[in-house]
Motif scaffolding. Sequence first.
Motif, PDB file in Angstrom:
ATOM      1  N   GLU A 135       0.938  -1.167   0.225  1.00  0.00           N
ATOM      2  CA  GLU A 135      -0.287  -0.116   0.105  1.00  0.00           C
ATOM      3  C   GLU A 135       0.789   0.576   0.142  1.00  0.00           C
ATOM      4  N   ALA A 136       1.821   0.830   1.080  1.00  0.00           N
ATOM      5  CA  ALA A 136       2.510   2.341   0.272  1.00  0.00           C
ATOM      6  C   ALA A 136       3.680   2.467  -0.524  1.00  0.00           C
ATOM      7  N   CYS A 137       3.857   1.464  -1.206  1.00  0.00           N
ATOM      8  CA  CYS A 137       4.267   1.551  -2.985  1.00  0.00           C
ATOM      9  C   CYS A 137       3.399   2.302  -3.724  1.00  0.00           C
ATOM     10  N   ARG A 138       1.720   1.925  -3.692  1.00  0.00           N
ATOM     11  CA  ARG A 138       0.878   2.215  -4.081  1.00  0.00           C
ATOM     12  C   ARG A 138       0.546   4.255  -4.085  1.00  0.00           C
ATOM     13  N   ALA A 139       0.865   4.060  -2.776  1.00  0.00           N
ATOM     14  CA  ALA A 139       0.211   5.460  -2.674  1.00  0.00           C
ATOM     15  C   ALA A 139       1.513   6.313  -3.266  1.00  0.00           C
ATOM     16  N   TRP A 140       3.056   5.973  -3.277  1.00  0.00           N
ATOM     17  CA  TRP A 140       4.274   6.507  -3.992  1.00  0.00           C
ATOM     18  C   TRP A 140       3.446   6.623  -5.291  1.00  0.00           C
ATOM     19  N   LYS A 141       3.146   5.668  -5.868  1.00  0.00           N
ATOM     20  CA  LYS A 141       3.003   5.528  -7.351  1.00  0.00           C
ATOM     21  C   LYS A 141       1.938   6.333  -7.545  1.00  0.00           C
ATOM     22  N   ALA A 142       0.516   6.733  -7.092  1.00  0.00           N
ATOM     23  CA  ALA A 142      -0.088   7.267  -7.765  1.00  0.00           C
ATOM     24  C   ALA A 142       0.102   9.033  -7.204  1.00  0.00           C
ATOM     25  N   VAL A 143       0.592   9.576  -6.119  1.00  0.00           N
ATOM     26  CA  VAL A 143       1.283  10.236  -6.017  1.00  0.00           C
ATOM     27  C   VAL A 143       2.436  11.299  -7.215  1.00  0.00           C
ATOM     28  N   ASN A 144       3.360  10.525  -7.235  1.00  0.00           N
ATOM     29  CA  ASN A 144       4.170  10.780  -7.477  1.00  0.00           C
ATOM     30  C   ASN A 144       4.956  10.332  -9.368  1.00  0.00           C
ATOM     31  N   GLY A 145       4.186   9.140  -9.171  1.00  0.00           N
ATOM     32  CA  GLY A 145       4.406   8.324 -11.082  1.00  0.00           C
ATOM     33  C   GLY A 145       5.251   7.557 -10.642  1.00  0.00           C
ATOM     34  N   SER A 146       5.718   7.319  -9.723  1.00  0.00           N
ATOM     35  CA  SER A 146       7.281   6.130  -9.890  1.00  0.00           C
ATOM     36  C   SER A 146       7.110   6.194  -8.353  1.00  0.00           C
ATOM     37  N   LEU A 147       8.730   5.168  -7.588  1.00  0.00           N
ATOM     38  CA  LEU A 147       8.959   5.365  -6.515  1.00  0.00           C
ATOM     39  C   LEU A 147      10.619   5.565  -6.504  1.00  0.00           C
ATOM     40  N   PRO A 148      10.134   6.142  -4.931  1.00  0.00           N
ATOM     41  CA  PRO A 148      11.329   6.874  -5.006  1.00  0.00           C
ATOM     42  C   PRO A 148      12.905   5.609  -4.519  1.00  0.00           C
ATOM     43  N   CYS A 149      12.727   4.309  -4.813  1.00  0.00           N
ATOM     44  CA  CYS A 149      14.167   3.325  -4.748  1.00  0.00           C
ATOM     45  C   CYS A 149      13.274   2.156  -5.971  1.00  0.00           C
ATOM     46  N   ARG A 150      14.311   1.468  -6.239  1.00  0.00           N
ATOM     47  CA  ARG A 150      14.512   0.267  -7.545  1.00  0.00           C
ATOM     48  C   ARG A 150      13.928  -0.830  -6.119  1.00  0.00           C
ATOM     49  N   ILE A 151      12.616  -1.298  -6.700  1.00  0.00           N
ATOM     50  CA  ILE A 151      12.389  -2.294  -5.913  1.00  0.00           C
ATOM     51  C   ILE A 151      11.700  -3.855  -6.377  1.00  0.00           C
ATOM     52  N   THR A 152      12.475  -4.740  -5.987  1.00  0.00           N
ATOM     53  CA  THR A 152      11.855  -5.986  -6.243  1.00  0.00           C
ATOM     54  C   THR A 152      11.070  -7.041  -4.972  1.00  0.00           C
ATOM     55  N   PHE A 153       9.859  -7.418  -5.420  1.00  0.00           N
ATOM     56  CA  PHE A 153       8.786  -8.233  -4.915  1.00  0.00           C
ATOM     57  C   PHE A 153       9.308  -9.680  -4.557  1.00  0.00           C
ATOM     58  N   PHE A 154       8.829 -10.183  -3.298  1.00  0.00           N
ATOM     59  CA  PHE A 154       9.144 -12.049  -3.554  1.00  0.00           C
ATOM     60  C   PHE A 154       8.725 -12.329  -2.202  1.00  0.00           C
ATOM     61  N   PHE A 155       7.469 -12.497  -2.344  1.00  0.00           N
ATOM     62  CA  PHE A 155       6.381 -12.987  -1.992  1.00  0.00           C
ATOM     63  C   PHE A 155       6.550 -14.688  -1.701  1.00  0.00           C
ATOM     64  N   GLU A 156       6.176 -15.435  -1.054  1.00  0.00           N
ATOM     65  CA  GLU A 156       6.661 -16.747  -0.550  1.00  0.00           C
ATOM     66  C   GLU A 156       5.135 -17.280   0.019  1.00  0.00           C
ATOM     67  N   GLY A 157       4.739 -18.902   0.153  1.00  0.00           N
ATOM     68  CA  GLY A 157       3.837 -18.890   0.163  1.00  0.00           C
ATOM     69  C   GLY A 157       3.551 -20.752   1.062  1.00  0.00           C
ATOM     70  N   GLU A 158       5.448 -20.932   1.382  1.00  0.00           N
ATOM     71  CA  GLU A 158       5.435 -21.952   2.221  1.00  0.00           C
ATOM     72  C   GLU A 158       5.933 -21.299   3.124  1.00  0.00           C
ATOM     73  N   GLU A 159       5.806 -20.272   4.135  1.00  0.00           N
ATOM     74  CA  GLU A 159       6.458 -19.945   5.183  1.00  0.00           C
ATOM     75  C   GLU A 159       6.156 -20.772   6.334  1.00  0.00           C
ATOM     76  N   GLU A 160       4.694 -21.190   6.931  1.00  0.00           N
ATOM     77  CA  GLU A 160       3.997 -21.773   7.366  1.00  0.00           C
ATOM     78  C   GLU A 160       4.230 -22.986   7.096  1.00  0.00           C
ATOM     79  N   SER A 161       4.649 -23.679   6.356  1.00  0.00           N
ATOM     80  CA  SER A 161       4.768 -24.790   6.605  1.00  0.00           C
ATOM     81  C   SER A 161       6.748 -26.029   5.717  1.00  0.00           C
ATOM     82  N   GLY A 162       7.307 -24.495   6.284  1.00  0.00           N
ATOM     83  CA  GLY A 162       8.729 -24.856   6.843  1.00  0.00           C
ATOM     84  C   GLY A 162       9.876 -24.238   5.479  1.00  0.00           C
ATOM     85  N   SER A 163       9.150 -23.795   4.460  1.00  0.00           N
ATOM     86  CA  SER A 163       9.330 -23.143   2.811  1.00  0.00           C
ATOM     87  C   SER A 163      10.443 -24.224   2.537  1.00  0.00           C
TER      88      SER A 163
END
Lengths: 463, 463
Positions: A135-163
Amino acid sequence: MALNDVLDRIDTELDAATERLMDLLRIQSISTDPAFKADCDKAADWLVADLNAIGITAEKRETPGHPMVVGHVGEENADAPHVLFYGHYDVQPVDPLELWNRPPFEPQLEETPNGTVIRGRGASDDKGQLMTFVEACRAWKAVNGSLPCRITFFFEGEEESGSPSLIPFMEANAEELKADLALICDTSMVSRGVPSISSQLRGMLKDEFTIVGPRIDLHSGHYGGPGLNPLRTLSEIVASFYDNETGRVAVDGFYEGVHEVPEDQLRQWQNCGFDEAGYLNSVGYSQPHGEKAYSTLEQQWARPTLEVNGLWGGYNGAGSKTVIPSEAHCKITCRLVGDMDPDALRSKIRKHVEDRLPADASVRWNNDLEGSPAAVMNIARPEFEAARTALSDEWQREAVFCGMGGSIPIAGFFSSILGMDAMLIGFANDDDAIHSPNEKYDLKSFHKGIRSWARVLDALSRK
Amino acid sequence: MALNDVLDRIDTELDAATERLMDLLRIQSISTDPAFKADCDKAADWLVADLNAIGITAEKRETPGHPMVVGHVGEENADAPHVLFYGHYDVQPVDPLELWNRPPFEPQLEETPNGTVIRGRGASDDKGQLMTFVEACRAWKAVNGSLPCRITFFFEGEEESGSPSLIPFMEANAEELKADLALICDTSMVSRGVPSISSQLRGMLKDEFTIVGPRIDLHSGHYGGPGLNPLRTLSEIVASFYDNETGRVAVDGFYEGVHEVPEDQLRQWQNCGFDEAGYLNSVGYSQPHGEKAYSTLEQQWARPTLEVNGLWGGYNGAGSKTVIPSEAHCKITCRLVGDMDPDALRSKIRKHVEDRLPADASVRWNNDLEGSPAAVMNIARPEFEAARTALSDEWQREAVFCGMGGSIPIAGFFSSILGMDAMLIGFANDDDAIHSPNEKYDLKSFHKGIRSWARVLDALSRK
């Protein structure tokens, strides 16, 4: 000023952001249970779509288990700092279901004595925390058209089962995932309203053993008296692990590699607003029960433990059975700090047990359990001080570098596989009931968490 | 001489007697499992029919559980001594079935290094032992047309499931069941070929407790260190039950009411042929593990114990779980001797535990478990010496008054409810595997057991 506009937009868009989180919370992405495999997939799809909606390139990436989500933004801006943000979209199982005050996957806002909360499985761990960053990224993008940092998003779906897929995926995609610094939002604040950056995590050593006495289960009418009872032997060995005078672990060499907390850090901890009495009383303790020479916070964050997590043997049904069992079993884990070496410690503990076996008793070890050393964050990096200032500004309370009693192996993997330091900032509270019925996330954590990341991204871009 | 003719008939009729026992062994009279209710009934019917066939009045008597069998013979002979014979027709469950070398209810004779055995569930406990007495009566009746004593037969079908109907039935039928002396055939010989009369049985105290630590299960990442772990507390309490220097129980006042074994009895025990090394080695022991000041036999027969029969708490599944459990559980039994008072002992043990609870721990007791004092047989009665001589004659080896490590509550009930002494004579061997797979009864035990009872009945009629 750009940041203030971003913060304003976060405030006005809070209801919409909350609705989006509710959407994600409705997806039953329980990773340990194969019955929910399609739901895990759906959560990954939801995140890809949401990142795309912000204008972030993202895709679902298959693994042998549940998929990863990887996204990138700001690659054209080669001069901006490059951070990776990690979170997980899978959640814990919900049982015992009858202890929930509402269906766990039908989230809702609830008023409580401590303010409004978002109630539902995953609200805090980790969907709510993950979405503070998005949501922080969404707001930055909406207000400024870009983000202040270069960002890689990395989400996993196995953290609760030992990854299980995490390390292979990181190794196979190391070039793509590499950044200047990893940000993780999966931790708590040291106490309500005190913004916290985790500066150290304890490591973990797991072991399990079986004391073997007689060749077969015996009848105590025949062998009660002359018989060696492995339940007694096991109890004596467990008791010998501890020195009750000092509260210390009595295994020879156990504290090798443990360092005292530096004076200045200790002073910071003493003033971090930790509610010792509340922390203890909430679970039925009137006092801390660890090493007497150390405060409760030090016992939890900076001292190692040897904990018995399971003990069993003989008969445990209704009534009684006059058995002298052949075997007695014990599961232990140690929390490690400083430079404690898991392998060396395992040998010391095993020697301690073996040295105390009486005649006619033997021990069998489970050799399938792993260990990982403690992790100490590189808080000397300027990003840490920049983030601390940003958090202090948002919460109007000096942010603290705190310890953490738990073990988050991902932080170590970023270092060992990708050569990246990690910074752990989280907005959970101790009463969030993660892994338990009636999990919740304070709406304040969500709101100020989003604002906090907006400030941190701004601060990192200026450092 | 009448007795010699009886003994001769027993020899010539052994095959027929064995066939009859096989018939009874084929009935699956497992009393604990409701699926076998009809089989228990069938076993009772079989016994009634068999007693009737000998010329003994007998009938099945219903109870809320499995039926009793009660029979009478010789009531017309008011001058003859009147004995009651007790046995049980129910058997233990057979699991684990895969460890049997043949179907447990398809009995057969098998040759072994120790001679011919009758293999099958109940062969020793207690159908084979029960039938030694019945066959002795059959032979007497066949040869002489009458029995030398007046006899009441009393068989139950719930011994292996705690005898819930026994006391009410004895109380309701006290007049009918009263005799001069109770005979019980449900015990072992002290060693192979040494005829044995049990002169003392240990009593039993059962208790169970739960150590309660934190209000809920805790995560060791949050509370490992300051957290009180009830598994540790329980281990320390169990360890504190014992003094490892002496091997004695360290509970205050535990040995009150315990008496030393008289010198002459001790001498008899020392010469009773007990194979100490074999007894210990057969289960994997190189030495006895009880009180160092006492021999293995004394530890087993004449010394009290405090035994942990079950211990459990925390996680016992695969892998590990970093839990500090809220509760830890313990089941104990004590074997009692001499004048130890079960109620007083229970209080002493509970005080021992309660005195050792650390701050923030509590204990919860199970108040549903009973206790019974030790039983010392009245071996001064002339019937005991008469029976000892008869047994010595049969086995060509001096019969011994031995102790017994087990507890047989029925002996106490005969005394407390019916005011009768009991005499326990049995022909089982320690390797009979009662309650275990591949139960057997030595054909020699069966044959000489029948002959022994024929001689004992003769001796009692003359005393």
